[in-house]
Scaffold this motif. Structure first.
Motif, PDB file in Angstrom:
ATOM      1  N   TYR A  49     -24.533  17.777   1.276  1.00 45.91           N
ATOM      2  CA  TYR A  49     -24.486  17.865  -0.185  1.00 45.91           C
ATOM      3  C   TYR A  49     -23.082  18.237  -0.660  1.00 45.91           C
ATOM      4  O   TYR A  49     -22.559  17.647  -1.605  1.00 45.91           O
ATOM      5  N   LEU A  50     -22.451  19.194   0.010  1.00 43.44           N
ATOM      6  CA  LEU A  50     -21.109  19.609  -0.365  1.00 43.44           C
ATOM      7  C   LEU A  50     -20.105  18.479  -0.190  1.00 43.44           C
ATOM      8  O   LEU A  50     -19.259  18.241  -1.055  1.00 43.44           O
ATOM      9  N   SER A  51     -20.216  17.747   0.903  1.00 41.64           N
ATOM     10  CA  SER A  51     -19.298  16.624   1.120  1.00 41.64           C
ATOM     11  C   SER A  51     -19.562  15.508   0.117  1.00 41.64           C
ATOM     12  O   SER A  51     -18.632  14.828  -0.317  1.00 41.64           O
ATOM     13  N   HIS A  52     -20.806  15.317  -0.265  1.00 37.67           N
ATOM     14  CA  HIS A  52     -21.123  14.303  -1.277  1.00 37.67           C
ATOM     15  C   HIS A  52     -20.574  14.698  -2.645  1.00 37.67           C
ATOM     16  O   HIS A  52     -20.036  13.866  -3.375  1.00 37.67           O
ATOM     17  N   MET A  53     -20.676  15.979  -2.977  1.00 35.11           N
ATOM     18  CA  MET A  53     -20.172  16.441  -4.266  1.00 35.11           C
ATOM     19  C   MET A  53     -18.649  16.412  -4.325  1.00 35.11           C
ATOM     20  O   MET A  53     -18.076  16.291  -5.397  1.00 35.11           O
ATOM     21  N   HIS A  54     -17.985  16.505  -3.199  1.00 34.09           N
ATOM     22  CA  HIS A  54     -16.527  16.371  -3.159  1.00 34.09           C
ATOM     23  C   HIS A  54     -16.091  14.925  -3.139  1.00 34.09           C
ATOM     24  O   HIS A  54     -14.896  14.646  -3.121  1.00 34.09           O
ATOM     25  N   GLY A  55     -17.034  14.006  -3.133  1.00 32.32           N
ATOM     26  CA  GLY A  55     -16.715  12.587  -3.185  1.00 32.32           C
ATOM     27  C   GLY A  55     -16.276  12.012  -1.852  1.00 32.32           C
ATOM     28  O   GLY A  55     -15.626  10.976  -1.814  1.00 32.32           O
ATOM     29  N   LEU A  56     -16.643  12.648  -0.753  1.00 33.27           N
ATOM     30  CA  LEU A  56     -16.207  12.185   0.554  1.00 33.27           C
ATOM     31  C   LEU A  56     -17.149  11.152   1.152  1.00 33.27           C
ATOM     32  O   LEU A  56     -16.778  10.477   2.108  1.00 33.27           O
ATOM     33  N   THR A  57     -18.353  11.021   0.620  1.00 32.13           N
ATOM     34  CA  THR A  57     -19.312  10.083   1.196  1.00 32.13           C
ATOM     35  C   THR A  57     -19.493   8.840   0.351  1.00 32.13           C
ATOM     36  O   THR A  57     -20.279   7.980   0.702  1.00 32.13           O
ATOM     37  N   SER A  58     -18.787   8.719  -0.764  1.00 32.12           N
ATOM     38  CA  SER A  58     -18.960   7.556  -1.626  1.00 32.12           C
ATOM     39  C   SER A  58     -17.976   6.466  -1.240  1.00 32.12           C
ATOM     40  O   SER A  58     -16.892   6.732  -0.733  1.00 32.12           O
ATOM     41  N   HIS A  59     -18.353   5.231  -1.495  1.00 34.53           N
ATOM     42  CA  HIS A  59     -17.459   4.104  -1.250  1.00 34.53           C
ATOM     43  C   HIS A  59     -16.532   3.950  -2.437  1.00 34.53           C
ATOM     44  O   HIS A  59     -16.940   4.080  -3.585  1.00 34.53           O
ATOM     45  N   ARG A  60     -15.288   3.637  -2.150  1.00 36.06           N
ATOM     46  CA  ARG A  60     -14.324   3.397  -3.215  1.00 36.06           C
ATOM     47  C   ARG A  60     -14.034   1.920  -3.279  1.00 36.06           C
ATOM     48  O   ARG A  60     -13.967   1.247  -2.262  1.00 36.06           O
ATOM     49  N   ASN A  61     -13.810   1.433  -4.496  1.00 37.19           N
ATOM     50  CA  ASN A  61     -13.465   0.026  -4.623  1.00 37.19           C
ATOM     51  C   ASN A  61     -12.007  -0.185  -4.249  1.00 37.19           C
ATOM     52  O   ASN A  61     -11.261   0.749  -4.014  1.00 37.19           O
ATOM     53  N   VAL A 111       0.861  -1.173   0.000  1.00 38.71           N
ATOM     54  CA  VAL A 111       0.000   0.000   0.000  1.00 38.71           C
ATOM     55  C   VAL A 111       0.896   1.221   0.000  1.00 38.71           C
ATOM     56  O   VAL A 111       1.741   1.375   0.870  1.00 38.71           O
ATOM     57  N   SER A 112       0.721   2.084  -0.995  1.00 39.57           N
ATOM     58  CA  SER A 112       1.561   3.268  -1.069  1.00 39.57           C
ATOM     59  C   SER A 112       1.096   4.301  -0.055  1.00 39.57           C
ATOM     60  O   SER A 112      -0.040   4.299   0.398  1.00 39.57           O
ATOM     61  N   ALA A 113       1.992   5.213   0.293  1.00 38.21           N
ATOM     62  CA  ALA A 113       1.669   6.239   1.282  1.00 38.21           C
ATOM     63  C   ALA A 113       0.647   7.232   0.747  1.00 38.21           C
ATOM     64  O   ALA A 113      -0.101   7.821   1.512  1.00 38.21           O
ATOM     65  N   GLU A 114       0.591   7.434  -0.588  1.00 40.84           N
ATOM     66  CA  GLU A 114      -0.361   8.381  -1.144  1.00 40.84           C
ATOM     67  C   GLU A 114      -1.796   7.893  -0.999  1.00 40.84           C
ATOM     68  O   GLU A 114      -2.711   8.677  -0.844  1.00 40.84           O
ATOM     69  N   ASN A 115      -2.035   6.600  -1.071  1.00 47.34           N
ATOM     70  CA  ASN A 115      -3.379   6.053  -1.001  1.00 47.34           C
ATOM     71  C   ASN A 115      -3.763   5.640   0.405  1.00 47.34           C
ATOM     72  O   ASN A 115      -4.795   5.042   0.603  1.00 47.34           O
ATOM     73  N   ASN A 116      -2.944   5.931   1.396  1.00 49.85           N
ATOM     74  CA  ASN A 116      -3.191   5.468   2.746  1.00 49.85           C
ATOM     75  C   ASN A 116      -3.765   6.570   3.622  1.00 49.85           C
ATOM     76  O   ASN A 116      -3.418   6.685   4.779  1.00 49.85           O
ATOM     77  N   ASP A 117      -4.648   7.412   3.068  1.00 48.50           N
ATOM     78  CA  ASP A 117      -5.231   8.467   3.881  1.00 48.50           C
ATOM     79  C   ASP A 117      -6.382   7.952   4.729  1.00 48.50           C
ATOM     80  O   ASP A 117      -6.753   8.593   5.688  1.00 48.50           O
ATOM     81  N   GLY A 118      -6.944   6.816   4.387  1.00 53.90           N
ATOM     82  CA  GLY A 118      -7.981   6.203   5.205  1.00 53.90           C
ATOM     83  C   GLY A 118      -9.268   6.986   5.194  1.00 53.90           C
ATOM     84  O   GLY A 118      -9.443   7.957   4.479  1.00 53.90           O
ATOM     85  N   GLY A 119     -10.180   6.546   6.016  1.00 52.84           N
ATOM     86  CA  GLY A 119     -11.462   7.202   6.107  1.00 52.84           C
ATOM     87  C   GLY A 119     -11.517   8.289   7.155  1.00 52.84           C
ATOM     88  O   GLY A 119     -12.496   9.015   7.244  1.00 52.84           O
ATOM     89  N   TYR A 120     -10.481   8.391   7.985  1.00 52.27           N
ATOM     90  CA  TYR A 120     -10.496   9.378   9.061  1.00 52.27           C
ATOM     91  C   TYR A 120     -10.527  10.803   8.515  1.00 52.27           C
ATOM     92  O   TYR A 120     -11.325  11.624   8.966  1.00 52.27           O
ATOM     93  N   ASN A 121      -9.675  11.107   7.541  1.00 55.57           N
ATOM     94  CA  ASN A 121      -9.635  12.456   6.974  1.00 55.57           C
ATOM     95  C   ASN A 121     -10.946  12.799   6.275  1.00 55.57           C
ATOM     96  O   ASN A 121     -11.437  13.920   6.384  1.00 55.57           O
ATOM     97  N   ALA A 122     -11.498  11.836   5.559  1.00 63.57           N
ATOM     98  CA  ALA A 122     -12.774  12.081   4.885  1.00 63.57           C
ATOM     99  C   ALA A 122     -13.890  12.278   5.903  1.00 63.57           C
ATOM    100  O   ALA A 122     -14.758  13.139   5.732  1.00 63.57           O
ATOM    101  N   GLY A 123     -13.851  11.501   6.972  1.00 62.21           N
ATOM    102  CA  GLY A 123     -14.865  11.648   8.012  1.00 62.21           C
ATOM    103  C   GLY A 123     -14.790  12.994   8.706  1.00 62.21           C
ATOM    104  O   GLY A 123     -15.817  13.614   9.000  1.00 62.21           O
TER     105      GLY A 123
END
Length: 110
Positions: free
Chosen positions: A78-90, A22-34
């Motif tokens: 709505y703003l957080s949804h439009m920024h893609g923070l509430t969607s699940h990523r594969n 797992v690269s460090a760039e993709n390891n931001d986790g869900g904490y920052n988005a939350g």
């Protein structure tokens, strides 16, 4: 006068506590988005409640502050949804839009 550090050799890669592969760039986790979602919603509630409170004082009403709080919560989500923070990523890190058209038969997309 100025004390500069000199690079004495090749730079070493930074070691993090992430899982192997797992690269460090993709390891931001869900904490920052939350935290971003939380701050958007709470910030929206505070800002729009203050606007509603000001309008309540100006017009002599008592209900606009509640409408402002509700509008702020909905707007923050709505703003957080439009920024893609509430969607699940594969697992590959792609968003759902990268996977192609949906299976519902909607062909109106242009």
């Amino acid at each position: 006068m100025f004390d500069r550090k000199r690079n004495s050799g090749p730079s070493k890669p930074r070691v993090t506590g992430s899982a192997p592969g797992v690269s460090a760039e993709n390891n931001d986790g869900g904490y920052n988005a939350g935290m971003a979602v939380f701050s958007y919603i709470i910030g929206g509630i505070i800002v729009w409640s203050l606007i509603g409170w000001g309008l309540d004082n100006l017009w002599g009403t008592r209900w606009i502050v509640l409408a402002g709080a509700l509008l702020g919560a909905v707007g923050g989500f709505y703003l957080s949804h439009m920024h893609g923070l509430t969607s699940h990523r594969n697992t590959a890190g792609k968003s759902g839009a990268d996977s192609g058209p949906s299976a519902d038969g909607n062909t109106n997309a242009k």
